[in-house]
Design an enzyme around this catalytic site. Structure first.
Site, PDB file in Angstrom:
ATOM      1  N   TYR A  84     -15.529  21.063 -30.267  1.00  0.00           N
ATOM      2  CA  TYR A  84     -15.060  21.603 -28.982  1.00  0.00           C
ATOM      3  C   TYR A  84     -15.739  22.929 -28.652  1.00  0.00           C
ATOM      4  O   TYR A  84     -16.006  23.212 -27.482  1.00  0.00           O
ATOM      5  CB  TYR A  84     -13.527  21.702 -28.943  1.00  0.00           C
ATOM      6  CG  TYR A  84     -12.944  20.364 -28.568  1.00  0.00           C
ATOM      7  CD1 TYR A  84     -12.880  19.966 -27.238  1.00  0.00           C
ATOM      8  CD2 TYR A  84     -12.527  19.467 -29.540  1.00  0.00           C
ATOM      9  CE1 TYR A  84     -12.406  18.713 -26.893  1.00  0.00           C
ATOM     10  CE2 TYR A  84     -12.044  18.215 -29.203  1.00  0.00           C
ATOM     11  CZ  TYR A  84     -11.990  17.846 -27.878  1.00  0.00           C
ATOM     12  OH  TYR A  84     -11.536  16.602 -27.527  1.00  0.00           O
ATOM     13  N   ARG A  87     -18.927  21.860 -27.141  1.00  0.00           N
ATOM     14  CA  ARG A  87     -18.733  21.337 -25.773  1.00  0.00           C
ATOM     15  C   ARG A  87     -18.399  22.464 -24.808  1.00  0.00           C
ATOM     16  O   ARG A  87     -18.838  22.475 -23.654  1.00  0.00           O
ATOM     17  CB  ARG A  87     -17.622  20.287 -25.762  1.00  0.00           C
ATOM     18  CG  ARG A  87     -18.051  18.984 -26.404  1.00  0.00           C
ATOM     19  CD  ARG A  87     -17.042  17.887 -26.157  1.00  0.00           C
ATOM     20  NE  ARG A  87     -16.898  17.567 -24.751  1.00  0.00           N
ATOM     21  CZ  ARG A  87     -15.840  16.961 -24.229  1.00  0.00           C
ATOM     22  NH1 ARG A  87     -14.834  16.597 -24.991  1.00  0.00           N
ATOM     23  NH2 ARG A  87     -15.777  16.709 -22.942  1.00  0.00           N
ATOM     24  N   HIS A 134      -6.601  14.695 -17.763  1.00  0.00           N
ATOM     25  CA  HIS A 134      -6.832  14.738 -19.217  1.00  0.00           C
ATOM     26  C   HIS A 134      -6.895  16.162 -19.753  1.00  0.00           C
ATOM     27  O   HIS A 134      -7.480  16.412 -20.796  1.00  0.00           O
ATOM     28  CB  HIS A 134      -8.117  13.968 -19.567  1.00  0.00           C
ATOM     29  CG  HIS A 134      -7.984  12.487 -19.351  1.00  0.00           C
ATOM     30  ND1 HIS A 134      -9.050  11.621 -19.334  1.00  0.00           N
ATOM     31  CD2 HIS A 134      -6.883  11.714 -19.150  1.00  0.00           C
ATOM     32  CE1 HIS A 134      -8.609  10.379 -19.125  1.00  0.00           C
ATOM     33  NE2 HIS A 134      -7.299  10.419 -19.004  1.00  0.00           N
ATOM     34  N   ALA A 248     -24.204  10.477  -8.117  1.00  0.00           N
ATOM     35  CA  ALA A 248     -23.192  11.149  -7.294  1.00  0.00           C
ATOM     36  C   ALA A 248     -23.781  12.348  -6.539  1.00  0.00           C
ATOM     37  O   ALA A 248     -23.427  12.601  -5.388  1.00  0.00           O
ATOM     38  CB  ALA A 248     -22.031  11.600  -8.186  1.00  0.00           C
TER      39      ALA A 248
HETATM   40  P1  NAD Z   1     -17.274   7.607 -18.990  1.00  0.00           P
HETATM   41  O1  NAD Z   1     -18.265   8.345 -19.814  1.00  0.00           O
HETATM   42  O2  NAD Z   1     -16.474   6.537 -19.605  1.00  0.00           O
HETATM   43  O3  NAD Z   1     -18.072   6.931 -17.776  1.00  0.00           O
HETATM   44  C1  NAD Z   1     -18.983   7.669 -17.009  1.00  0.00           C
HETATM   45  C2  NAD Z   1     -19.323   6.836 -15.793  1.00  0.00           C
HETATM   46  O4  NAD Z   1     -20.141   7.643 -14.947  1.00  0.00           O
HETATM   47  C3  NAD Z   1     -20.125   5.566 -16.119  1.00  0.00           C
HETATM   48  O5  NAD Z   1     -19.530   4.492 -15.405  1.00  0.00           O
HETATM   49  C4  NAD Z   1     -21.524   5.870 -15.599  1.00  0.00           C
HETATM   50  O6  NAD Z   1     -22.148   4.718 -15.080  1.00  0.00           O
HETATM   51  C5  NAD Z   1     -21.230   6.863 -14.503  1.00  0.00           C
HETATM   52  N1  NAD Z   1     -22.320   7.808 -14.215  1.00  0.00           N
HETATM   53  C6  NAD Z   1     -23.175   8.389 -15.080  1.00  0.00           C
HETATM   54  N2  NAD Z   1     -23.983   9.247 -14.442  1.00  0.00           N
HETATM   55  C7  NAD Z   1     -23.610   9.220 -13.131  1.00  0.00           C
HETATM   56  C8  NAD Z   1     -24.059   9.906 -11.970  1.00  0.00           C
HETATM   57  N3  NAD Z   1     -25.058  10.792 -12.014  1.00  0.00           N
HETATM   58  N4  NAD Z   1     -23.461   9.626 -10.784  1.00  0.00           N
HETATM   59  C9  NAD Z   1     -22.459   8.720 -10.715  1.00  0.00           C
HETATM   60  N5  NAD Z   1     -21.983   8.048 -11.786  1.00  0.00           N
HETATM   61  C10 NAD Z   1     -22.545   8.302 -12.981  1.00  0.00           C
HETATM   62  O7  NAD Z   1     -16.380   8.686 -18.272  1.00  0.00           O
HETATM   63  P2  NAD Z   1     -14.895   8.564 -17.768  1.00  0.00           P
HETATM   64  O8  NAD Z   1     -14.692   7.330 -16.993  1.00  0.00           O
HETATM   65  O9  NAD Z   1     -14.571   9.894 -17.158  1.00  0.00           O
HETATM   66  O10 NAD Z   1     -14.149   8.431 -19.174  1.00  0.00           O
HETATM   67  C11 NAD Z   1     -13.087   9.011 -19.390  1.00  0.00           C
HETATM   68  C12 NAD Z   1     -13.090  10.183 -20.395  1.00  0.00           C
HETATM   69  O11 NAD Z   1     -14.244  10.959 -20.608  1.00  0.00           O
HETATM   70  C13 NAD Z   1     -12.145  11.139 -19.852  1.00  0.00           C
HETATM   71  O12 NAD Z   1     -11.103  11.203 -20.773  1.00  0.00           O
HETATM   72  C14 NAD Z   1     -12.783  12.500 -19.767  1.00  0.00           C
HETATM   73  O13 NAD Z   1     -11.840  13.457 -20.140  1.00  0.00           O
HETATM   74  C15 NAD Z   1     -13.866  12.389 -20.724  1.00  0.00           C
HETATM   75  N6  NAD Z   1     -15.054  13.207 -20.495  1.00  0.00           N
HETATM   76  C16 NAD Z   1     -15.052  14.317 -19.687  1.00  0.00           C
HETATM   77  C17 NAD Z   1     -16.221  15.044 -19.476  1.00  0.00           C
HETATM   78  C18 NAD Z   1     -16.196  16.246 -18.565  1.00  0.00           C
HETATM   79  O14 NAD Z   1     -15.185  16.910 -18.431  1.00  0.00           O
HETATM   80  N7  NAD Z   1     -17.287  16.524 -17.837  1.00  0.00           N
HETATM   81  C19 NAD Z   1     -17.404  14.659 -20.106  1.00  0.00           C
HETATM   82  C20 NAD Z   1     -17.358  13.519 -20.943  1.00  0.00           C
HETATM   83  C21 NAD Z   1     -16.186  12.816 -21.105  1.00  0.00           C
END
Ligand code: NAD
Length: 258
Positions: A84, A87, A134, A248
Protein backbone atom coordinates in the site's frame (compact mmCIF):
# COMPACT_ATOMS: atom_id res chain seq x y z
CA UNK A 1 -12.79 3.86 -31.36
CA UNK A 2 -15.77 1.64 -31.89
CA UNK A 3 -19.46 1.55 -31.13
CA UNK A 4 -20.16 -2.01 -30.13
CA UNK A 5 -23.79 -2.20 -29.04
CA UNK A 6 -24.64 -4.36 -32.06
CA UNK A 7 -21.27 -6.26 -32.07
CA UNK A 8 -20.80 -5.49 -35.79
CA UNK A 9 -17.57 -3.99 -37.16
CA UNK A 10 -18.19 -0.26 -37.30
CA UNK A 11 -17.06 2.60 -39.44
CA UNK A 12 -15.68 5.87 -38.10
CA UNK A 13 -18.97 7.47 -39.09
CA UNK A 14 -20.96 4.95 -37.07
CA UNK A 15 -18.70 5.44 -34.04
CA UNK A 16 -19.16 9.20 -34.30
CA UNK A 17 -22.90 8.71 -34.47
CA UNK A 18 -22.81 6.58 -31.32
CA UNK A 19 -20.89 9.31 -29.50
CA UNK A 20 -23.40 11.89 -30.70
CA UNK A 21 -26.32 9.75 -29.50
CA UNK A 22 -24.62 9.24 -26.13
CA UNK A 23 -23.90 12.95 -25.84
CA UNK A 24 -27.57 13.71 -26.55
CA UNK A 25 -28.65 11.27 -23.86
CA UNK A 26 -26.28 12.85 -21.35
CA UNK A 27 -27.51 16.34 -22.20
CA UNK A 28 -31.17 15.39 -22.00
CA UNK A 29 -30.84 13.38 -18.77
CA UNK A 30 -31.99 15.43 -15.81
CA UNK A 31 -30.05 13.21 -13.46
CA UNK A 32 -26.87 11.58 -14.62
CA UNK A 33 -24.80 9.31 -12.41
CA UNK A 34 -21.37 7.99 -13.27
CA UNK A 35 -20.02 4.63 -12.16
CA UNK A 36 -16.28 4.21 -12.63
CA UNK A 37 -13.53 1.69 -12.13
CA UNK A 38 -9.80 1.45 -12.47
CA UNK A 39 -9.94 2.14 -16.24
CA UNK A 40 -10.85 5.76 -15.49
CA UNK A 41 -7.45 6.25 -13.86
CA UNK A 42 -5.44 4.00 -16.19
CA UNK A 43 -4.36 6.92 -18.39
CA UNK A 44 -3.09 8.67 -15.27
CA UNK A 45 -0.61 5.83 -14.91
CA UNK A 46 -2.39 3.91 -12.14
CA UNK A 47 -2.46 0.21 -12.95
CA UNK A 48 -5.81 -1.52 -13.30
CA UNK A 49 -6.50 -4.87 -11.68
CA UNK A 50 -7.86 -7.09 -14.40
CA UNK A 51 -7.18 -5.59 -17.80
CA UNK A 52 -6.40 -8.66 -19.93
CA UNK A 53 -3.98 -6.76 -22.18
CA UNK A 54 -2.16 -4.75 -19.52
CA UNK A 55 1.01 -6.51 -18.34
CA UNK A 56 1.12 -4.05 -15.43
CA UNK A 57 -2.36 -4.98 -14.16
CA UNK A 58 -1.89 -5.47 -10.45
CA UNK A 59 -3.45 -8.88 -9.98
CA UNK A 60 -1.26 -10.22 -12.79
CA UNK A 61 1.79 -9.58 -10.60
CA UNK A 62 0.57 -10.19 -7.05
CA UNK A 63 -1.72 -12.57 -5.26
CA UNK A 64 -4.77 -10.52 -4.33
CA UNK A 65 -5.65 -12.71 -1.39
CA UNK A 66 -2.28 -11.97 0.24
CA UNK A 67 -2.34 -8.22 -0.40
CA UNK A 68 -5.98 -7.25 -0.11
CA UNK A 69 -7.65 -9.47 2.43
CA UNK A 70 -7.89 -9.46 6.23
CA UNK A 71 -6.30 -12.93 6.20
CA UNK A 72 -3.30 -11.73 4.18
CA UNK A 73 -2.92 -8.73 6.51
CA UNK A 74 -2.96 -11.03 9.55
CA UNK A 75 -0.30 -13.26 7.96
CA UNK A 76 2.03 -10.58 6.57
CA UNK A 77 1.14 -7.07 7.81
CA UNK A 78 4.55 -5.77 6.73
CA UNK A 79 4.07 -7.01 3.13
CA UNK A 80 0.57 -5.53 2.90
CA UNK A 81 1.78 -2.21 4.36
CA UNK A 82 4.69 -2.09 1.92
CA UNK A 83 2.37 -2.78 -1.02
CA UNK A 84 0.00 0.00 0.00
CA UNK A 85 2.91 2.38 0.61
CA UNK A 86 4.03 1.68 -2.97
CA UNK A 87 0.50 2.20 -4.33
CA UNK A 88 0.13 5.41 -2.33
CA UNK A 89 3.34 6.76 -3.82
CA UNK A 90 2.10 5.96 -7.32
CA UNK A 91 -1.24 7.64 -6.70
CA UNK A 92 0.45 10.71 -5.17
CA UNK A 93 2.56 11.09 -8.32
CA UNK A 94 -0.38 10.56 -10.71
CA UNK A 95 -2.30 13.48 -12.17
CA UNK A 96 -5.97 13.63 -13.19
CA UNK A 97 -6.43 12.86 -16.89
CA UNK A 98 -8.83 14.53 -19.34
CA UNK A 99 -11.65 12.14 -18.34
CA UNK A 100 -11.39 13.11 -14.65
CA UNK A 101 -11.31 16.77 -15.61
CA UNK A 102 -14.32 16.56 -17.94
CA UNK A 103 -16.33 14.73 -15.25
CA UNK A 104 -15.30 17.19 -12.55
CA UNK A 105 -16.38 20.17 -14.65
CA UNK A 106 -19.99 18.98 -14.56
CA UNK A 107 -21.09 19.84 -11.02
CA UNK A 108 -24.53 18.27 -11.56
CA UNK A 109 -23.12 14.73 -11.80
CA UNK A 110 -22.90 12.26 -8.93
CA UNK A 111 -19.85 10.01 -9.21
CA UNK A 112 -19.92 6.52 -7.79
CA UNK A 113 -16.43 5.10 -8.03
CA UNK A 114 -14.74 1.84 -7.14
CA UNK A 115 -11.44 3.70 -7.29
CA UNK A 116 -9.62 4.30 -4.07
CA UNK A 117 -7.60 7.15 -5.59
CA UNK A 118 -8.58 10.82 -5.26
CA UNK A 119 -8.13 11.90 -8.88
CA UNK A 120 -11.75 12.98 -9.35
CA UNK A 121 -11.46 15.26 -6.32
CA UNK A 122 -8.06 16.55 -7.45
CA UNK A 123 -9.60 17.32 -10.84
CA UNK A 124 -12.05 19.58 -9.00
CA UNK A 125 -15.06 17.37 -8.25
CA UNK A 126 -16.74 18.34 -5.00
CA UNK A 127 -16.13 15.75 -2.29
CA UNK A 128 -19.92 15.66 -1.73
CA UNK A 129 -20.38 14.45 -5.31
CA UNK A 130 -17.94 11.52 -5.12
CA UNK A 131 -18.98 8.25 -3.48
CA UNK A 132 -16.05 5.89 -2.84
CA UNK A 133 -17.63 2.43 -2.76
CA UNK A 134 -14.35 0.68 -1.98
CA UNK A 135 -12.94 3.25 0.42
CA UNK A 136 -10.02 5.63 0.01
CA UNK A 137 -6.35 4.77 -0.04
CA UNK A 138 -5.45 8.10 1.59
CA UNK A 139 -7.19 7.05 4.79
CA UNK A 140 -5.66 5.00 7.59
CA UNK A 141 -8.01 3.36 10.04
CA UNK A 142 -8.01 1.03 13.01
CA UNK A 143 -8.39 -2.57 11.79
CA UNK A 144 -10.46 -3.34 14.90
CA UNK A 145 -12.79 -0.42 14.06
CA UNK A 146 -12.40 1.37 17.39
CA UNK A 147 -13.15 4.61 15.52
CA UNK A 148 -9.61 5.83 14.84
CA UNK A 149 -9.24 7.23 11.34
CA UNK A 150 -6.66 9.59 9.85
CA UNK A 151 -6.53 11.23 6.43
CA UNK A 152 -3.00 11.24 5.05
CA UNK A 153 -1.56 13.86 2.74
CA UNK A 154 -0.13 11.50 0.13
CA UNK A 155 1.63 14.27 -1.79
CA UNK A 156 3.59 15.19 1.33
CA UNK A 157 4.29 11.58 2.20
CA UNK A 158 2.39 11.62 5.52
CA UNK A 159 3.72 8.98 7.82
CA UNK A 160 1.41 6.14 8.68
CA UNK A 161 1.35 4.59 12.14
CA UNK A 162 1.30 0.84 12.68
CA UNK A 163 -0.54 0.71 16.00
CA UNK A 164 -3.81 2.50 16.67
CA UNK A 165 -3.19 5.45 19.03
CA UNK A 166 -6.56 4.79 20.68
CA UNK A 167 -6.59 1.01 21.17
CA UNK A 168 -3.17 -0.28 20.02
CA UNK A 169 -4.70 -2.62 17.43
CA UNK A 170 -3.13 -2.65 13.94
CA UNK A 171 -3.73 0.29 11.62
CA UNK A 172 -4.54 -0.43 7.95
CA UNK A 173 -5.56 1.42 4.79
CA UNK A 174 -9.19 2.56 4.66
CA UNK A 175 -10.03 0.46 1.62
CA UNK A 176 -12.41 -2.47 1.26
CA UNK A 177 -10.65 -5.82 1.06
CA UNK A 178 -11.90 -9.13 -0.32
CA UNK A 179 -14.54 -10.58 1.94
CA UNK A 180 -15.33 -7.24 3.63
CA UNK A 181 -18.57 -5.28 3.57
CA UNK A 182 -18.83 -2.08 1.58
CA UNK A 183 -19.27 1.09 3.67
CA UNK A 184 -23.01 1.21 4.39
CA UNK A 185 -23.49 4.93 3.74
CA UNK A 186 -21.65 4.80 0.40
CA UNK A 187 -23.63 1.76 -0.68
CA UNK A 188 -26.96 3.39 0.23
CA UNK A 189 -26.11 6.52 -1.74
CA UNK A 190 -25.02 4.43 -4.70
CA UNK A 191 -28.18 2.32 -4.67
CA UNK A 192 -30.38 5.39 -4.38
CA UNK A 193 -28.57 7.15 -7.23
CA UNK A 194 -28.79 4.11 -9.51
CA UNK A 195 -32.49 3.63 -8.79
CA UNK A 196 -33.27 7.26 -9.54
CA UNK A 197 -30.92 8.37 -12.33
CA UNK A 198 -32.03 8.74 -15.93
CA UNK A 199 -28.61 7.92 -17.38
CA UNK A 200 -25.81 5.84 -15.87
CA UNK A 201 -22.43 6.54 -17.46
CA UNK A 202 -20.23 3.49 -16.76
CA UNK A 203 -16.50 4.12 -17.24
CA UNK A 204 -13.55 1.73 -17.14
CA UNK A 205 -14.86 -1.10 -15.01
CA UNK A 206 -14.61 -4.81 -15.74
CA UNK A 207 -18.07 -5.18 -14.19
CA UNK A 208 -17.19 -8.39 -12.40
CA UNK A 209 -16.59 -7.22 -8.81
CA UNK A 210 -19.79 -7.62 -6.80
CA UNK A 211 -21.77 -6.12 -5.22
CA UNK A 212 -20.59 -2.96 -7.02
CA UNK A 213 -21.09 -4.44 -10.49
CA UNK A 214 -24.75 -5.10 -9.65
CA UNK A 215 -25.40 -1.35 -9.67
CA UNK A 216 -25.53 -1.34 -13.48
CA UNK A 217 -28.34 -3.91 -13.48
CA UNK A 218 -30.10 -2.00 -10.71
CA UNK A 219 -30.07 1.20 -12.78
CA UNK A 220 -31.15 -0.64 -15.93
CA UNK A 221 -34.06 -2.32 -14.13
CA UNK A 222 -35.16 1.04 -12.76
CA UNK A 223 -35.35 2.44 -16.29
CA UNK A 224 -32.03 4.27 -16.68
CA UNK A 225 -30.27 4.36 -20.03
CA UNK A 226 -26.79 2.84 -19.77
CA UNK A 227 -23.79 4.35 -21.60
CA UNK A 228 -20.54 2.39 -21.26
CA UNK A 229 -17.02 3.60 -22.01
CA UNK A 230 -14.31 0.95 -21.91
CA UNK A 231 -11.34 -0.09 -24.00
CA UNK A 232 -12.98 -3.50 -24.45
CA UNK A 233 -16.24 -5.27 -23.76
CA UNK A 234 -16.89 -5.95 -20.10
CA UNK A 235 -19.20 -7.82 -17.75
CA UNK A 236 -21.69 -4.96 -18.12
CA UNK A 237 -21.69 -4.84 -21.94
CA UNK A 238 -24.95 -6.64 -22.44
CA UNK A 239 -26.75 -4.00 -20.37
CA UNK A 240 -25.48 -1.12 -22.51
CA UNK A 241 -27.82 1.05 -24.55
CA UNK A 242 -24.71 2.56 -26.07
CA UNK A 243 -21.24 1.09 -25.66
CA UNK A 244 -18.22 3.11 -26.73
CA UNK A 245 -14.97 1.21 -27.00
CA UNK A 246 -11.86 3.33 -26.55
CA UNK A 247 -9.82 5.15 -23.91
CA UNK A 248 -11.82 7.11 -21.34
CA UNK A 249 -9.44 10.07 -21.64
CA UNK A 250 -10.46 10.50 -25.27
CA UNK A 251 -14.14 9.57 -25.18
CA UNK A 252 -15.40 11.10 -21.93
CA UNK A 253 -14.39 14.70 -22.79
CA UNK A 254 -16.15 14.31 -26.14
CA UNK A 255 -19.27 12.98 -24.46
CA UNK A 256 -19.48 15.86 -22.01
CA UNK A 257 -18.38 18.64 -24.37
CA UNK A 258 -20.91 21.49 -24.51
P1 NAD B 1 -10.58 -3.71 -13.23
O1 NAD B 1 -9.10 -3.62 -13.20
O2 NAD B 1 -11.24 -4.97 -12.88
O3 NAD B 1 -11.05 -3.35 -14.72
C1 NAD B 1 -10.55 -2.22 -15.38
C2 NAD B 1 -11.40 -2.02 -16.62
O4 NAD B 1 -10.98 -0.79 -17.22
C3 NAD B 1 -11.23 -3.12 -17.67
O5 NAD B 1 -12.53 -3.50 -18.10
C4 NAD B 1 -10.45 -2.45 -18.79
O6 NAD B 1 -10.85 -2.92 -20.06
C5 NAD B 1 -10.85 -1.00 -18.61
N1 NAD B 1 -9.86 -0.02 -19.08
C6 NAD B 1 -8.51 -0.09 -19.01
N2 NAD B 1 -7.95 1.03 -19.48
C7 NAD B 1 -8.99 1.85 -19.84
C8 NAD B 1 -9.05 3.16 -20.38
N3 NAD B 1 -7.95 3.87 -20.65
N4 NAD B 1 -10.28 3.69 -20.64
C9 NAD B 1 -11.40 2.98 -20.38
N5 NAD B 1 -11.40 1.73 -19.86
C10 NAD B 1 -10.20 1.18 -19.58
O7 NAD B 1 -11.12 -2.49 -12.38
P2 NAD B 1 -12.48 -2.37 -11.60
O8 NAD B 1 -13.62 -2.79 -12.42
O9 NAD B 1 -12.46 -0.99 -10.99
O10 NAD B 1 -12.22 -3.45 -10.45
C11 NAD B 1 -12.56 -3.24 -9.29
C12 NAD B 1 -11.45 -3.03 -8.24
O11 NAD B 1 -10.19 -2.50 -8.60
C13 NAD B 1 -11.98 -2.02 -7.33
O12 NAD B 1 -12.12 -2.66 -6.10
C14 NAD B 1 -10.99 -0.90 -7.17
O13 NAD B 1 -10.98 -0.50 -5.83
C15 NAD B 1 -9.74 -1.53 -7.56
N6 NAD B 1 -8.71 -0.68 -8.14
C16 NAD B 1 -8.69 0.68 -7.97
C17 NAD B 1 -7.69 1.45 -8.57
C18 NAD B 1 -7.70 2.95 -8.39
O14 NAD B 1 -8.17 3.46 -7.39
N7 NAD B 1 -7.27 3.72 -9.40
C19 NAD B 1 -6.69 0.84 -9.33
C20 NAD B 1 -6.74 -0.57 -9.46
C21 NAD B 1 -7.76 -1.29 -8.87
Amino acid sequence: MEAAADREPVTVAAATTAIDRARDLLRAGRSVTTFSGAGLSAESGIATFRDKHDPNALWAKFDPMELASPEGFARHPEVVRAWYAWRREGIARAQPNPAHRALAERDDLLHITQNVDDLLERAGASIDRVVHLHGEIAIDRCHARCGYEARLDLARGSVTVEACPKCAQPVRPGVVWFGEMLPADAWQRAEHACRSCEVLLVIGTSGVVYPAAGLVMLAKSAGARIVIVNTESSGASELADIELLGPAGEIVPRLLAE
